[in-house]
Write an enzyme that holds these catalytic residues in place. Structure first.
Site, PDB file in Angstrom:
ATOM      1  CG  ASN A  46      -0.927   2.449  11.439  1.00 51.86           C
ATOM      2  OD1 ASN A  46      -0.784   2.088  10.174  1.00 51.86           O
ATOM      3  ND2 ASN A  46      -1.810   2.066  12.190  1.00 51.86           N
ATOM      4  CE1 TYR A 101      -8.347  -5.497   1.504  1.00 55.23           C
ATOM      5  CE2 TYR A 101      -6.614  -6.096   3.061  1.00 55.23           C
ATOM      6  CZ  TYR A 101      -6.925  -5.160   1.886  1.00 55.23           C
ATOM      7  OH  TYR A 101      -6.093  -4.507   1.373  1.00 55.23           O
ATOM      8  CD  GLU A 102      -8.591  -7.086  -2.940  1.00 55.41           C
ATOM      9  OE1 GLU A 102      -8.872  -6.816  -3.962  1.00 55.41           O
ATOM     10  OE2 GLU A 102      -7.201  -7.103  -2.656  1.00 55.41           O
ATOM     11  CG  MET A 106      -4.975  -6.446   7.306  1.00 53.00           C
ATOM     12  SD  MET A 106      -6.390  -5.366   6.617  1.00 53.00           S
ATOM     13  CE  MET A 106      -6.523  -4.236   7.859  1.00 53.00           C
ATOM     14  CB  SER A 107      -0.397  -8.144   2.738  1.00 58.14           C
ATOM     15  OG  SER A 107       0.824  -7.385   3.112  1.00 58.14           O
ATOM     16  CG  HIS A 135      -5.009  -7.336   0.298  1.00 58.50           C
ATOM     17  ND1 HIS A 135      -4.817  -6.498  -1.011  1.00 58.50           N
ATOM     18  CD2 HIS A 135      -3.824  -7.194   1.140  1.00 58.50           C
ATOM     19  CE1 HIS A 135      -3.682  -5.537  -0.622  1.00 58.50           C
ATOM     20  NE2 HIS A 135      -3.218  -6.121   0.284  1.00 58.50           N
ATOM     21  CB  SER A 191      -0.959   0.183   1.254  1.00 56.80           C
ATOM     22  OG  SER A 191      -1.699  -0.930   1.165  1.00 56.80           O
ATOM     23  CG  HIS A 197      -6.508   2.855   3.185  1.00 56.47           C
ATOM     24  ND1 HIS A 197      -5.716   1.577   3.449  1.00 56.47           N
ATOM     25  CD2 HIS A 197      -6.569   2.928   1.898  1.00 56.47           C
ATOM     26  CE1 HIS A 197      -5.191   1.663   2.356  1.00 56.47           C
ATOM     27  NE2 HIS A 197      -5.716   2.039   1.106  1.00 56.47           N
ATOM     28  CG  HIS A 252      -3.075  -2.584  -3.411  1.00 56.22           C
ATOM     29  ND1 HIS A 252      -2.066  -3.365  -2.912  1.00 56.22           N
ATOM     30  CD2 HIS A 252      -3.737  -2.167  -2.164  1.00 56.22           C
ATOM     31  CE1 HIS A 252      -1.961  -3.228  -1.834  1.00 56.22           C
ATOM     32  NE2 HIS A 252      -2.842  -2.476  -1.135  1.00 56.22           N
ATOM     33  CB  ALA A 302       1.007  -0.155   4.660  1.00 55.92           C
TER      34      ALA A 302
END
Ligand code: HPA
Length: 248
Positions: free
Chosen positions: A209, A65-66, A185-186, A63, A11, A221, A41, A93
């Protein structure tokens, strides 16, 4: 498209591709891969040279989550393997759990916690050794180079979760107890797939963050993307310096 070295850009880090002398691009759909629709992306392979070395940058990734499964998420890694890639650098990220690893800095992955509940290697009893997913020898090269550049480079454990929501403060306390230094998340599924294919793997988290509950700021985000853009230039310098020294 063919190269021995690849970099997967997380990201906000797609800007790294702007530093390549681009020779060829190929969209994920044209390569027969699933397409990502997340902001930040782009979803393409870019082949070019960085520091005189031929590399393929994977700009954007897919991902869990998609709604994709572990096989789809790792399909880009298998594609890269089929196109000659033997060494791979995964970037992402991530939120930082460490007061001494402030946002805006990079963390090199020493190891990971796969908390996605799934694996790209499902389907066979392959029992791949995961005791050194991220190459110690290659890490040491990057560490030495970061010291020469006087670039702060932390090292730690990345926890990979499914998302898509950010964590709760209680989840972050749990992850800290489990030994995580950063959360995202990756990366973990790609790293496992690359390792299983015999690739030399390196991973870097752009700490964008504070993880939930560590500061009073909320998570957004847009902030993640903005911090990624600022921190990307330090990674470009590190990559350029390190790659100019490796023999491919
Ligand atoms: N949590 C999970 N994923 C992330 C974060 C975070 O705080 N920041 C960037 N990706």
């Amino acid at each position: 498209m063919n190269a021995e070295l690849a970099i997967v850009l997380g990201s906000g880090l797609g800007v790294l591709a702007e530093h390549l002398q681009i020779e060829e691009t190929l969209g994920f759909a044209e390569a027969g891969l699933p397409v990502s629709h997340v902001a930040g992306h782009a979803g393409r392979f870019v082949m070019g040279t960085l520091a005189g070395k031929k590399i393929i940058a994977m700009q954007g990734r897919i991902h869990l989550y998609e709604g994709h499964d572990a096989k789809s998420v790792s399909s880009g890694i298998r594609w890269l393997h089929e196109h000659g890639v033997k060494r791979i650098i995964l970037t992402n990220a991530a939120g930082t759990l460490r007061a001494d690893f402030p946002p805006g800095n990079w963390m090199m992955l020493e190891d990971h916690l796969n908390l996605t509940g799934t694996s790209p290697l499902e389907g066979g009893a392959n029992f791949i050794d995961m005791s050194e997913v991220y190459s110690r020898a290659w890490r040491n090269e990057f560490l030495a180079e970061s010291q020469r550049l006087a670039m702060p480079l932390h090292q730690g454990v990345y926890a990979g979760l499914r998302g898509p929501q950010y964590e709760t403060p209680a989840e972050i306390r749990m992850l800290r107890t489990m030994g995580a230094d950063a959360v995202g998340m990756s990366t973990v599924l790609e790293a496992m797939q690359a390792k299983a294919l015999g690739m030399e793997v390196l991973g870097f988290s752009c700490l964008t963050n504070w993880a939930a509950g560590i500061s009073s700021d909320g998570l957004d985000h847009a902030d993640v993307l903005a911090t990624g853009k600022i921190a990307a230039s330090a990674m470009v310098s590190l990559l350029t310096a390190s790659l100019s020294k490796i023999s491919l």
